[in-house]
Scaffold this motif. Structure first.
Motif, PDB file in Angstrom:
ATOM      1  N   UNK A  10       0.837  -1.211   0.000  1.00 49.46           N
ATOM      2  CA  UNK A  10       0.000   0.000   0.000  1.00 49.46           C
ATOM      3  C   UNK A  10       0.864   1.250   0.000  1.00 49.46           C
ATOM      4  N   UNK A  11       1.891   1.208   0.797  1.00 47.96           N
ATOM      5  CA  UNK A  11       2.770   2.360   0.943  1.00 47.96           C
ATOM      6  C   UNK A  11       3.460   2.690  -0.388  1.00 47.96           C
ATOM      7  N   UNK A  14       0.969   3.978  -2.881  1.00 50.24           N
ATOM      8  CA  UNK A  14       0.589   5.357  -2.570  1.00 50.24           C
ATOM      9  C   UNK A  14       1.659   6.326  -3.071  1.00 50.24           C
ATOM     10  N   UNK A  15       2.902   5.923  -2.958  1.00 48.53           N
ATOM     11  CA  UNK A  15       3.979   6.802  -3.417  1.00 48.53           C
ATOM     12  C   UNK A  15       3.958   6.958  -4.938  1.00 48.53           C
ATOM     13  N   UNK A  18       1.297   9.423  -5.657  1.00 50.60           N
ATOM     14  CA  UNK A  18       1.741  10.742  -5.231  1.00 50.60           C
ATOM     15  C   UNK A  18       2.730  11.328  -6.238  1.00 50.60           C
TER      16      UNK A  18
ATOM     17  N   UNK B 142      -1.600   9.101   2.733  1.00 54.06           N
ATOM     18  CA  UNK B 142      -0.531   9.291   1.761  1.00 54.06           C
ATOM     19  C   UNK B 142       0.602   8.362   2.141  1.00 54.06           C
ATOM     20  N   UNK B 143       1.570   8.288   1.253  1.00 51.41           N
ATOM     21  CA  UNK B 143       2.681   7.376   1.489  1.00 51.41           C
ATOM     22  C   UNK B 143       3.279   7.612   2.868  1.00 51.41           C
ATOM     23  N   UNK B 146       1.374   6.223   5.843  1.00 49.74           N
ATOM     24  CA  UNK B 146       1.278   4.766   5.909  1.00 49.74           C
ATOM     25  C   UNK B 146       2.498   4.139   6.575  1.00 49.74           C
TER      26      UNK B 146
END
Ligand code: SF4
Lengths: 554, 153
Positions: A10-11, A14-15, A18, B142-143, B146
């Motif tokens: 997920x991380x 998400x990046x 972004x 957001x990253x 997390x």
């Protein structure tokens, strides 16, 4: 391999989203070029001399075959068909298009890869021993510690805007193969007299314009306190590190200017207040981390094989390769195998897409689907049965990856230099090639023995020239390429910086100069057992200097 | 007119006008006082205090920690010192009041990091898209949010 859980995935996803948004805002003008520069650097994207350069993270150098295939795919689809392994155990692509970078990142995320914090003034990729988990001289496998530290460092909200880049390396073996003393923080995993695991911590090492060997800030840090101690160091650095001059902004300058004692006092004061907080490792934290690494059973009968000994006696070329390119494994019957990325006519560290695919296949066939990138820009299969060595060697030979030169003069560490890097004063790759041609005769090289030749195109020192036994640094003299030579550097346990020989040498004479140095060593050494570094440390600069400048003046 | 958001992206009214150079610090009125004039703030004041990012907050007088608002400065986009000042204020000095970020780094791309470090108010840089920033704070993970390791106790 460390396998992502849902949270890790997920991380990274998400990046990607972004970064896609940041790229879009830059392209539509709502994000300024300067601010986008800071943000893209934190995602490994540079604008280089000819094109952007994307640096992809390979945490502690560990890659799976599936990831290697993805790198091949990226090389083919978005680049000119090859990639470049760096001294940070990462890989760089030199020709991606800015607009396509979000797509590359999305592709990478499908195989649990990213480019997070591979550049910019933040905590960079955590590096370690490329032999981790397999080395014969290892105390414990450092990778779970590296991974914990990586997760702590990733998007650390407080430390994303440091005075300068920050590098952390781990070593857990008798021999330091991770150059920990030239890192901002160098961590040695050790056992104390009471038998407890913990860390010896070094701080303030670094290469670049002002190379400095790190100093020990703590003899023994308890195992549970790894992250709180790093956090304390980073916090003091973030506040007090210089921001007025980028060449004085690394932690090494802060430690030097404050003095180790004063710096350590501030770190200890901070650490004491946070060490029992949420960063303290709990029972089971490391166990859980270890469990997220894929395990494979080694073959208990591997040592019984007799074919290896037979091939050794039958095939001298094979035997020569095993002498140079294999290292001992902790388990009898297994070997660590180096894939040399230093072949004739190839820039050190460069691998083509076809080679990447083939390497991935070989990793699946012979090495449990894993490989490592090393800081001296080679690749390693860590777990190969001795019975598989011969067929593996044959395959590697066909791929041009079996040059038996690991640790020899032609196993040059070299930055991309003039060919790609906008900061370069001088070509490094072309000089590396010239030296390769000069010393290609392997018998001669074997006679010289183990020697580290490191080369950087400018003072930034990406090629680690100041810790090479022989270091070469490109300098600009009125628009011409010249080279400054240093002798006696080392990044091992006995880390030291090289001494300058004297005035720099012009392009046309650099290969001659290296030859002169090597010949002087061969003449001065006590016997074949005395390596270059030991010999230099014994006799010092005078004989080298005398020869070098006598000839260049003649 | 600068925009102030709270940790959830809600608009806040700024009750702290900046103290003018020729103005004396009022006894019982919310006003933002620069660090250089800290000595003029009376006891039990409602004043807020503006700290440069070079101030050693570990040495900050107790009286400063009793103020309802501390404002930390980000003089440039990439100067992250105030992030660590915030950590010191919260973890070492246990500052209980409002912690406001202002300056060049108080932008969409840093809001989540600022929030993670314990800032409670964000004075957006003038060029920021207010709705986008508010939305970011109100819901989007957001990253950086997390991340597994919390910094704050
Ligand atoms: S050493 Fe200099 S020239 Fe070489 S890659 Fe680094 S910055 Fe570029």
């Amino acid at each position: 391999m460390y396998r992502y859980d849902q949270h890790d995935q997920q991380l990274v996803d998400a990046r990607v989203a972004e970064f896609r948004d940041q790229t879009r805002r830059y392209l539509d003008g709502s994000l300024s070029a300067d601010e986008f520069r800071h943000l893209r650097l934190r995602n490994g994207l540079y604008i280089q001399r000819f094109a952007p350069m994307l640096r992809i993270s390979i945490p502690y150098g560990l890659l799976s075959s599936a990831q290697m295939r993805m790198l091949a795919h990226i090389a083919r689809k978005y680049d000119k068909g090859y990639g470049h392994f760096t001294t940070r155990q990462n890989i760089q692509f030199n020709w991606p298009k800015l607009e396509e970078v979000p797509d590359i990142l999305a592709d990478l995320a499908t195989v649990q890869m990213h480019a997070i914090q591979t550049s910019g003034n933040c905590i960079r990729n955590i590096t370690s021993d490329p032999f981790a988990g397999a080395a014969a001289d290892e105390l414990v496998d450092p990778r779970p510690y590296c991974e914990l530290t990586r997760q702590w460092a990733t998007f650390h909200p407080e430390f994303n805007w440091l005075p300068r880049k920050f590098k952390i390396a781990f070593s857990s073996s008798t021999k330091d193969r991770a150059a920990t003393r030239v890192h901002d923080i160098g961590i040695h995993i050790v056992r104390n007299a009471a038998g407890e695991l913990g860390y010896e911590v070094y701080v303030g090492g670094g290469l670049g314009r002002t190379p400095i060997i790190g100093v020990k800030i703590r003899d023994f840090l308890p195992e549970a306190d790894l992250l709180s101690y790093c956090e304390a160091i980073l916090r003091i650095y973030n506040l007090l590190g210089r921001r007025d001059n980028m060449y004085k902004a690394r932690i090494k300058i802060l430690v030097k200017e404050m003095g180790l004692a004063a710096f350590a006092e501030k770190v200890e004061a901070e650490w004491t207040t946070i060490k029992d907080g949420p960063l303290k490792l709990k029972d089971g934290d490391l166990e859980r981390m270890k469990a997220q690494f894929s395990q494979f059973e080694l073959d208990p009968t591997a040592a019984e094989d007799g074919s290896y000994a037979q091939k050794l006696s039958e095939d001298p070329a094979f035997a020569a390769w095993t002498r140079r390119n294999l290292k001992d494994h902790r388990v009898p019957g297994y070997k660590l195998v180096f894939l040399s990325l230093k072949a004739r006519g190839v820039a050190p560290g460069d691998v083509s897409a076809e080679q990447m695919d083939a390497i991935a296949d070989l990793a699946d066939r012979f090495a449990y689907g894993e490989l490592r990138a090393t800081h001296d820009q080679n690749l390693v299969f860590t777990d190969v049965r001795q019975q598989d060595l011969y067929p593996l060697w044959q395959e590697l030979g066909r791929l041009g990856l079996a040059t038996p030169n690991i640790g020899l003069l032609t196993d040059v560490i070299c930055c991309p230099g003039l060919d790609f890097c906008s900061l370069s004063n001088a070509s490094s790759i072309a000089v590396a090639e010239e030296i390769f041609d000069r010393f290609e005769d392997l018998d001669y090289q074997h006679d010289i023995g183990s020697i580290k030749l490191n080369m950087s195109g400018c003072m930034n020192g990406c090629g680690h020239h100041s810790v090479g036994h022989i270091g070469i640094l490109g300098v600009d003299k009125k628009g011409e390429e010249w080279y400054q030579i240093t002798l006696g550097g080392s990044s091992g346990n006995d880390a030291s910086l090289g001494d300058r020989t004297g005035p720099s040498v012009e392009r046309a004479h650099i290969a001659d100069a290296i030859q002169t140095i090597v010949e002087t060593y061969l003449k001065e050494r006590l016997n074949e057992e005395e390596g270059f570094l030991a010999c230099y440390r014994r006799v010092g600069m005078p004989p080298f200097k005398a020869k070098l400048y006598a000839e260049s003046q003649a | 007119m600068s925009i102030l958001l709270d940790r959830h992206g809600q608009r806040l009214e700024d009750h702290y006008p900046e103290l003018a150079a020729d103005q004396s610090v009022p006894a019982n009125q919310a006003v933002l006082v620069p660090w250089a004039r800290f000595g003029e703030i009376p006891e039990n004041s409602k004043a807020g205090l503006l700290l440069p990012n070079t101030t050693d907050v570990l040495a900050l007088p107790e009286a400063a920690l009793r103020l309802p608002l501390l404002v930390l400065e980000f003089p440039s986009f990439a100067d992250g010192r105030a992030y660590s000042q915030a950590s010191f204020l919260l973890q070492r000095r246990h500052y209980p009041g409002q912690l406001r970020a202002r300056g060049q780094a108080v932008v969409h791309d840093q809001l989540n990091m600022l929030r993670s470090c314990g800032f409670t108010q964000f004075q957006l840089r003038g060029d920021q898209d207010i709705d986008l920033c508010a939305r970011l704070l109100s819901n989007q993970p957001s990253a950086s949010t997390l991340r597994r390791f919390p910094s704050l106790p």
